[in-house]
Design a protein around this motif. Structure first.
Motif, PDB file in Angstrom:
ATOM      1  N   LEU A 188       0.817  -1.206   0.000  1.00 36.37           N
ATOM      2  CA  LEU A 188       0.000   0.000   0.000  1.00 36.37           C
ATOM      3  C   LEU A 188       0.855   1.261   0.000  1.00 36.37           C
ATOM      4  O   LEU A 188       0.382   2.336  -0.379  1.00 36.37           O
ATOM      5  CB  LEU A 188      -0.898   0.035   1.243  1.00 36.37           C
ATOM      6  CG  LEU A 188      -1.984  -1.027   1.358  1.00 36.37           C
ATOM      7  CD1 LEU A 188      -2.679  -0.906   2.708  1.00 36.37           C
ATOM      8  CD2 LEU A 188      -2.998  -0.901   0.221  1.00 36.37           C
ATOM      9  N   PHE A 189       2.127   1.140   0.423  1.00 35.22           N
ATOM     10  CA  PHE A 189       2.967   2.310   0.638  1.00 35.22           C
ATOM     11  C   PHE A 189       3.784   2.696  -0.594  1.00 35.22           C
ATOM     12  O   PHE A 189       4.410   3.754  -0.601  1.00 35.22           O
ATOM     13  CB  PHE A 189       3.885   2.069   1.836  1.00 35.22           C
ATOM     14  CG  PHE A 189       3.156   2.064   3.149  1.00 35.22           C
ATOM     15  CD1 PHE A 189       3.059   3.217   3.895  1.00 35.22           C
ATOM     16  CD2 PHE A 189       2.543   0.912   3.611  1.00 35.22           C
ATOM     17  CE1 PHE A 189       2.376   3.225   5.108  1.00 35.22           C
ATOM     18  CE2 PHE A 189       1.852   0.912   4.824  1.00 35.22           C
ATOM     19  CZ  PHE A 189       1.762   2.070   5.563  1.00 35.22           C
ATOM     20  N   GLY A 190       3.810   1.887  -1.619  1.00 36.70           N
ATOM     21  CA  GLY A 190       4.493   2.244  -2.855  1.00 36.70           C
ATOM     22  C   GLY A 190       5.970   2.497  -2.702  1.00 36.70           C
ATOM     23  O   GLY A 190       6.535   3.358  -3.379  1.00 36.70           O
ATOM     24  N   LEU A 224       9.697  -0.446   6.655  1.00 41.92           N
ATOM     25  CA  LEU A 224       8.981   0.754   6.234  1.00 41.92           C
ATOM     26  C   LEU A 224       9.484   2.015   6.920  1.00 41.92           C
ATOM     27  O   LEU A 224       9.638   3.060   6.283  1.00 41.92           O
ATOM     28  CB  LEU A 224       7.480   0.586   6.477  1.00 41.92           C
ATOM     29  CG  LEU A 224       6.738  -0.265   5.449  1.00 41.92           C
ATOM     30  CD1 LEU A 224       5.295  -0.493   5.887  1.00 41.92           C
ATOM     31  CD2 LEU A 224       6.762   0.394   4.070  1.00 41.92           C
ATOM     32  N   ASP A 225       9.740   1.952   8.218  1.00 43.65           N
ATOM     33  CA  ASP A 225      10.201   3.156   8.914  1.00 43.65           C
ATOM     34  C   ASP A 225      11.512   3.660   8.316  1.00 43.65           C
ATOM     35  O   ASP A 225      11.698   4.865   8.126  1.00 43.65           O
ATOM     36  CB  ASP A 225      10.375   2.862  10.406  1.00 43.65           C
ATOM     37  CG  ASP A 225       9.048   2.804  11.138  1.00 43.65           C
ATOM     38  OD1 ASP A 225       8.307   3.797  11.093  1.00 43.65           O
ATOM     39  OD2 ASP A 225       8.745   1.767  11.731  1.00 43.65           O
ATOM     40  N   ARG A 226      12.411   2.734   8.013  1.00 47.39           N
ATOM     41  CA  ARG A 226      13.708   3.139   7.444  1.00 47.39           C
ATOM     42  C   ARG A 226      13.546   3.641   6.018  1.00 47.39           C
ATOM     43  O   ARG A 226      14.150   4.648   5.630  1.00 47.39           O
ATOM     44  CB  ARG A 226      14.677   1.957   7.477  1.00 47.39           C
ATOM     45  CG  ARG A 226      16.003   2.227   6.783  1.00 47.39           C
ATOM     46  CD  ARG A 226      16.962   1.061   6.964  1.00 47.39           C
ATOM     47  NE  ARG A 226      16.387  -0.206   6.581  1.00 47.39           N
ATOM     48  CZ  ARG A 226      16.292  -0.653   5.320  1.00 47.39           C
ATOM     49  NH1 ARG A 226      16.726   0.109   4.323  1.00 47.39           N
ATOM     50  NH2 ARG A 226      15.767  -1.821   5.056  1.00 47.39           N
ATOM     51  N   GLN A 227      12.736   2.971   5.220  1.00 52.40           N
ATOM     52  CA  GLN A 227      12.602   3.342   3.810  1.00 52.40           C
ATOM     53  C   GLN A 227      11.819   4.631   3.602  1.00 52.40           C
ATOM     54  O   GLN A 227      12.107   5.396   2.687  1.00 52.40           O
ATOM     55  CB  GLN A 227      11.936   2.203   3.047  1.00 52.40           C
ATOM     56  CG  GLN A 227      12.810   0.964   2.916  1.00 52.40           C
ATOM     57  CD  GLN A 227      12.100  -0.136   2.145  1.00 52.40           C
ATOM     58  OE1 GLN A 227      10.995  -0.543   2.498  1.00 52.40           O
ATOM     59  NE2 GLN A 227      12.730  -0.617   1.087  1.00 52.40           N
ATOM     60  N   LEU A 228      10.818   4.855   4.448  1.00 53.25           N
ATOM     61  CA  LEU A 228       9.978   6.030   4.249  1.00 53.25           C
ATOM     62  C   LEU A 228      10.566   7.276   4.887  1.00 53.25           C
ATOM     63  O   LEU A 228      10.300   8.392   4.438  1.00 53.25           O
ATOM     64  CB  LEU A 228       8.580   5.766   4.816  1.00 53.25           C
ATOM     65  CG  LEU A 228       7.784   4.674   4.103  1.00 53.25           C
ATOM     66  CD1 LEU A 228       6.478   4.414   4.835  1.00 53.25           C
ATOM     67  CD2 LEU A 228       7.516   5.047   2.652  1.00 53.25           C
ATOM     68  N   GLY A 229      11.364   7.075   5.943  1.00 54.27           N
ATOM     69  CA  GLY A 229      11.969   8.222   6.602  1.00 54.27           C
ATOM     70  C   GLY A 229      10.928   9.240   7.025  1.00 54.27           C
ATOM     71  O   GLY A 229       9.958   8.905   7.693  1.00 54.27           O
ATOM     72  N   THR A 230      11.123  10.476   6.625  1.00 52.71           N
ATOM     73  CA  THR A 230      10.185  11.557   6.978  1.00 52.71           C
ATOM     74  C   THR A 230       9.309  11.951   5.784  1.00 52.71           C
ATOM     75  O   THR A 230       8.794  13.072   5.729  1.00 52.71           O
ATOM     76  CB  THR A 230      10.962  12.789   7.477  1.00 52.71           C
ATOM     77  OG1 THR A 230      11.880  13.201   6.451  1.00 52.71           O
ATOM     78  CG2 THR A 230      11.730  12.473   8.749  1.00 52.71           C
ATOM     79  N   LYS A 231       9.130  11.052   4.859  1.00 56.91           N
ATOM     80  CA  LYS A 231       8.299  11.342   3.688  1.00 56.91           C
ATOM     81  C   LYS A 231       6.898  11.744   4.129  1.00 56.91           C
ATOM     82  O   LYS A 231       6.262  11.039   4.917  1.00 56.91           O
ATOM     83  CB  LYS A 231       8.233  10.093   2.796  1.00 56.91           C
ATOM     84  CG  LYS A 231       7.525  10.321   1.474  1.00 56.91           C
ATOM     85  CD  LYS A 231       7.588   9.062   0.612  1.00 56.91           C
ATOM     86  CE  LYS A 231       6.856   9.266  -0.708  1.00 56.91           C
ATOM     87  NZ  LYS A 231       6.885   8.031  -1.529  1.00 56.91           N
TER      88      LYS A 231
END
Length: 262
Positions: free
Chosen positions: A61-63, A95-102
């Motif tokens: 869902l997060f792409g 997800l937390d690492r990949q998305l960062g502060t997006k």
């Protein structure tokens, strides 16, 4: 569509059992029910026999690796009528690492569930025990929080962490999150369990459910067999307690948040 998050920042308190039990009971009553596994450990997905990964999961869902996949392609029917699942996968732990502060990543699940609103009456979210993008998404998407809490002294610390995290998320939401604390793994034979239940009721009052989930070895047997309590008659005590809890949740509005209950 009602959306309930089932969360606690302590493992082993009965989150997955609560999600599966309530979900299967709702489905048995004819309610179109979706279970969403928000925990990278995928215990709920394993219980229900629908693993993520190759078939897609909440992760998609997060792409992260491209465009998000349509949520309807990630929902799987189960062998039990009216019960569907959106599974988890191990990739979710990144997800937390990949998305960062997006920006905008805290509302991904809310937007996905909005698309499913015509398809389901109830959605139950089995949350991870850590505060991160997955828990934030679950709480942002929910209209009620259930906090299973083992009736032992050490579990109270996890409950307090969960309520502190909830306070932070409420500030972002700009509105309170109704919650119900569900006492679990209660053993009336032990003083420690009785004392913990009394402390919960004294400290949190009406926020604590009247229904109490007992220690019942048949709940573990049902889990090991991959069968929900609604289809496991041997779990009489546990099954009755979850039926009482469900009736209470459906009949009783979620407790409004006050400073005393926070």
């Amino acid at each position: 569509m009602r959306v309930w998050a089932i969360s606690n920042q302590k493992g082993g308190v009965g989150k997955t059992t609560t999600a599966m039990s309530l979900g299967s009971l709702l489905a048995a009553e004819g309610k179109r029910t979706l279970l969403v596994d928000m925990d990278p450990h995928a215990s709920l997905s394993g219980y229900i026999g629908v693993e993520g990964g190759a078939h897609g999961s909440v992760y998609d869902l997060f792409g992260v690796s491209g465009n998000p996949l349509p949520v309807r392609t990630l929902v799987h029917a189960t062998q039990w009528g009216n019960l569907s699942v959106l599974p988890a996968s191990a990739a979710m732990i990144t997800l937390d690492r990949q998305l960062g502060t997006k920006p905008g990543m805290g509302l991904v699940l809310s937007q996905a569930l909005a698309e499913l609103a015509p398809d389901f009456d109830h959605v139950l979210l089995d949350c991870p025990p850590t505060l991160g993008v997955l828990m934030v998404n679950a709480l942002a998407a929910s209209d009620r929080l259930l906090v299973p809490t083992q009736t032992e002294a050490l579990a109270l610390a996890g409950l307090e962490r969960m309520l502190r995290s909830l306070s932070m998320i409420e500030r972002s939401r700009g509105k309170p999150m109704p919650r119900t604390i569900v006492p679990t793994l209660f053993d009336a034979r032990t003083h420690a369990s009785r004392a913990c239940l009394a402390q919960l009721r004294e400290q949190y009052g009406d926020v604590v459910s009247e229904a109490v989930i007992p220690t019942d070895t048949q709940i573990r047997e049902a889990s090991a067999a991959g069968v929900p309590l609604a289809s496991w008659p041997a779990a009489r005590r546990g099954g009755l307690a979850y039926r009482q809890l469900l009736a209470e949740l459906l009949a009783k509005p979620a407790t409004a948040v006050t400073d005393a209950a926070a």
